[in-house]
Design a protein around this motif. Structure first.
Motif, PDB file in Angstrom:
ATOM      1  N   ALA A  36       0.720  -1.294  -0.002  1.00 48.03           N
ATOM      2  CA  ALA A  36       0.039   0.162   0.207  1.00 48.03           C
ATOM      3  C   ALA A  36       0.774   1.173   0.121  1.00 48.03           C
ATOM      4  O   ALA A  36       0.421   2.166  -0.823  1.00 48.03           O
ATOM      5  CB  ALA A  36      -0.887   0.059   1.220  1.00 48.03           C
ATOM      6  N   ASN A  37       1.918   1.232   0.910  1.00 50.18           N
ATOM      7  CA  ASN A  37       2.885   2.617   0.880  1.00 50.18           C
ATOM      8  C   ASN A  37       3.559   2.661  -0.465  1.00 50.18           C
ATOM      9  O   ASN A  37       3.834   3.838  -0.831  1.00 50.18           O
ATOM     10  CB  ASN A  37       4.088   2.441   2.006  1.00 50.18           C
ATOM     11  N   ALA A  38       4.140   1.692  -1.077  1.00 46.21           N
ATOM     12  CA  ALA A  38       4.667   1.956  -2.215  1.00 46.21           C
ATOM     13  C   ALA A  38       3.788   2.099  -3.543  1.00 46.21           C
ATOM     14  O   ALA A  38       4.038   2.975  -4.354  1.00 46.21           O
ATOM     15  CB  ALA A  38       5.258   0.288  -2.716  1.00 46.21           C
ATOM     16  N   THR A  39       2.669   1.392  -3.551  1.00 47.37           N
ATOM     17  CA  THR A  39       1.664   1.871  -4.426  1.00 47.37           C
ATOM     18  C   THR A  39       1.127   3.448  -4.081  1.00 47.37           C
ATOM     19  O   THR A  39       1.075   4.241  -5.307  1.00 47.37           O
ATOM     20  CB  THR A  39       0.241   0.873  -4.417  1.00 47.37           C
ATOM     21  N   HIS A  40       0.925   3.716  -3.029  1.00 47.61           N
ATOM     22  CA  HIS A  40       0.613   5.358  -2.950  1.00 47.61           C
ATOM     23  C   HIS A  40       1.711   6.063  -2.822  1.00 47.61           C
ATOM     24  O   HIS A  40       1.347   7.193  -3.611  1.00 47.61           O
ATOM     25  CB  HIS A  40       0.366   5.265  -1.238  1.00 47.61           C
TER      26      HIS A  40
END
Length: 136
Positions: free
Chosen positions: A109-113
């Motif tokens: 989620a953090n990488a995608t965000h």
């Protein structure tokens, strides 16, 4: 005989064209993002990608070179792809990366965000990279 010569020539031209349009930045991650047969292989590859992200970030901060935008975008996308391609290791990942207070889902989620909304910057970086770095 003539048909064989024509096929050989076509294959040669196609191969030459592939090398002309090869992307060395994306190519360096191809094997790292593939689905892996073991968690150890996935972890080694994922850690390699994370190390590359760290190296690019340090170099970019030091030099303030716009050419680092594209490799950073590719590395970030590679990390996301590696995670998505190796979901079967989610439990192992959660155990291993617990020391860093993160889970597979949080990392993804953090990488995608972090990459979302950066398409324009990534395209600009890619264009700059191909115009200024690969030509030199």
């Amino acid at each position: 005989m003539m048909k064989l010569l024509k096929i050989s020539t076509t294959i040669f031209v196609a191969t030459l064209s592939m090398h002309t349009f090869a992307d060395p930045v994306e190519d360096q991650f191809k094997d790292l993002i593939a689905p892996q047969s073991t968690y150890a292989k996935f972890q080694k590859n994922f850690d390699t990608i994370l190390g590359e992200i760290e190296t690019i970030a340090e170099r970019g901060n030091r030099t303030q070179d716009k050419a680092e935008l594209y490799p950073m975008c590719v590395a970030m996308q590679s990390a996301i792809t590696a995670l998505k391609n190796n979901k079967k290791f989610k439990t192992d990942y959660d155990k291993d990366y617990k020391q860093f207070n993160t889970t597979y889902n949080e990392t993804l989620a953090n990488a995608t965000h972090g990459l979302s909304g950066k398409k324009e910057i990534c395209e600009e970086g890619k264009q700059y990279y191909f115009e200024h770095v690969l030509v030199s």
